[in-house]
Design a protein around this motif. Sequence first.
Motif, mmCIF file in Angstrom:
data_model
loop_
_atom_site.group_PDB
_atom_site.id
_atom_site.type_symbol
_atom_site.label_atom_id
_atom_site.label_comp_id
_atom_site.label_asym_id
_atom_site.label_seq_id
_atom_site.Cartn_x
_atom_site.Cartn_y
_atom_site.Cartn_z
ATOM 1 N N ILE A 1 0.700 -0.508 2.137
ATOM 2 C CA ILE A 1 0.944 -1.643 1.238
ATOM 3 C C ILE A 1 2.033 -1.281 0.240
ATOM 4 C CG2 ILE A 1 -0.061 -3.012 -0.638
ATOM 5 C CD1 ILE A 1 -2.717 -2.930 0.975
ATOM 6 N N GLU A 2 1.972 -0.083 -0.313
ATOM 7 C CA GLU A 2 2.976 0.356 -1.286
ATOM 8 C C GLU A 2 4.364 0.427 -0.654
ATOM 9 O OE1 GLU A 2 4.518 1.130 -4.862
ATOM 10 O OE2 GLU A 2 2.435 0.617 -4.472
ATOM 11 N N ARG A 3 4.452 0.986 0.545
ATOM 12 C CA ARG A 3 5.752 1.056 1.234
ATOM 13 C C ARG A 3 6.288 -0.344 1.525
ATOM 14 N NH1 ARG A 3 3.065 4.883 4.469
ATOM 15 N NH2 ARG A 3 3.130 3.403 6.193
ATOM 16 N N GLU A 4 5.420 -1.264 1.892
ATOM 17 C CA GLU A 4 5.846 -2.631 2.167
ATOM 18 C C GLU A 4 6.376 -3.301 0.896
ATOM 19 O OE1 GLU A 4 6.650 -6.006 4.423
ATOM 20 O OE2 GLU A 4 6.169 -3.974 5.053
ATOM 21 N N ARG B 1 -4.602 5.309 3.814
ATOM 22 C CA ARG B 1 -3.479 4.934 4.694
ATOM 23 C C ARG B 1 -3.040 3.499 4.453
ATOM 24 N NH1 ARG B 1 -5.444 6.832 10.507
ATOM 25 N NH2 ARG B 1 -7.291 5.911 9.632
ATOM 26 N N ILE B 2 -4.008 2.600 4.308
ATOM 27 C CA ILE B 2 -3.661 1.197 4.066
ATOM 28 C C ILE B 2 -2.980 1.046 2.715
ATOM 29 C CG2 ILE B 2 -4.628 -1.095 3.644
ATOM 30 C CD1 ILE B 2 -6.685 -0.481 5.840
ATOM 31 N N ALA B 3 -3.486 1.724 1.699
ATOM 32 C CA ALA B 3 -2.876 1.639 0.367
ATOM 33 C C ALA B 3 -1.435 2.144 0.399
ATOM 34 C CB ALA B 3 -3.702 2.436 -0.640
ATOM 35 N N ASN B 4 -1.195 3.231 1.119
ATOM 36 C CA ASN B 4 0.177 3.747 1.251
ATOM 37 C C ASN B 4 1.067 2.756 1.981
ATOM 38 O OD1 ASN B 4 -0.321 6.160 -0.089
ATOM 39 N ND2 ASN B 4 -0.882 7.235 1.781
ATOM 40 N N MET C 1 -3.244 -7.801 4.446
ATOM 41 C CA MET C 1 -3.555 -6.383 4.476
ATOM 42 C C MET C 1 -4.426 -6.005 3.274
ATOM 43 S SD MET C 1 -2.348 -3.172 6.002
ATOM 44 C CE MET C 1 -1.040 -3.907 6.897
ATOM 45 N N GLN C 2 -4.189 -6.637 2.134
ATOM 46 C CA GLN C 2 -4.962 -6.295 0.946
ATOM 47 C C GLN C 2 -6.438 -6.681 1.062
ATOM 48 O OE1 GLN C 2 -2.453 -8.073 -2.004
ATOM 49 N NE2 GLN C 2 -1.419 -6.144 -2.420
ATOM 50 N N PRO C 3 -6.785 -7.807 1.683
ATOM 51 C CA PRO C 3 -8.224 -8.087 1.872
ATOM 52 C C PRO C 3 -8.904 -7.019 2.729
ATOM 53 C CG PRO C 3 -6.953 -10.085 2.189
ATOM 54 C CD PRO C 3 -5.966 -8.947 2.075
ATOM 55 N N ARG C 4 -8.187 -6.520 3.722
ATOM 56 C CA ARG C 4 -8.731 -5.457 4.560
ATOM 57 C C ARG C 4 -8.961 -4.201 3.727
ATOM 58 N NH1 ARG C 4 -5.389 -4.229 9.756
ATOM 59 N NH2 ARG C 4 -5.959 -6.392 10.068
ATOM 60 N N ALA C 5 -8.018 -3.882 2.857
ATOM 61 C CA ALA C 5 -8.160 -2.699 2.004
ATOM 62 C C ALA C 5 -9.371 -2.850 1.084
ATOM 63 C CB ALA C 5 -6.892 -2.480 1.194
ATOM 64 N N ALA C 6 -9.579 -4.041 0.567
ATOM 65 C CA ALA C 6 -10.729 -4.269 -0.312
ATOM 66 C C ALA C 6 -12.035 -4.080 0.448
ATOM 67 C CB ALA C 6 -10.650 -5.669 -0.906
ATOM 68 N N ALA C 7 -12.102 -4.580 1.666
ATOM 69 C CA ALA C 7 -13.315 -4.443 2.469
ATOM 70 C C ALA C 7 -13.582 -2.971 2.798
ATOM 71 C CB ALA C 7 -13.195 -5.260 3.748
ATOM 72 N N ILE C 8 -12.547 -2.251 3.146
ATOM 73 C CA ILE C 8 -12.711 -0.834 3.462
ATOM 74 C C ILE C 8 -13.041 -0.053 2.200
ATOM 75 C CG2 ILE C 8 -11.499 1.232 4.282
ATOM 76 C CD1 ILE C 8 -10.077 -0.619 6.296
ATOM 77 N N GLY C 9 -12.479 -0.476 1.083
ATOM 78 C CA GLY C 9 -12.772 0.178 -0.188
ATOM 79 C C GLY C 9 -14.257 0.157 -0.518
#
Length: 53
Positions: free
Chosen positions: A34-37, A29-32, A1-9
């Motif tokens: 990831i934090e909840r996970e 939304r992805i950052a939230n 999920m974090q690589p996806r967040a970096a790409a979207i970032g």
Amino acid sequence: MQPRAAAIGILVEHKNVKIAAVAKSMYERIANRIEREKERKQRQDEGREQRFE
């Protein structure tokens, strides 16, 4: 999920304002998520440690 967040970032800085806005929304939304996970995993780990003691 974090690589996806970096790409979207990266798209948050896009010159097309609409693309940047959608990317920002998706990134938040992805950052939230990831934090909840991370919090969920931490609670699981704490529960396992308590049962082990």
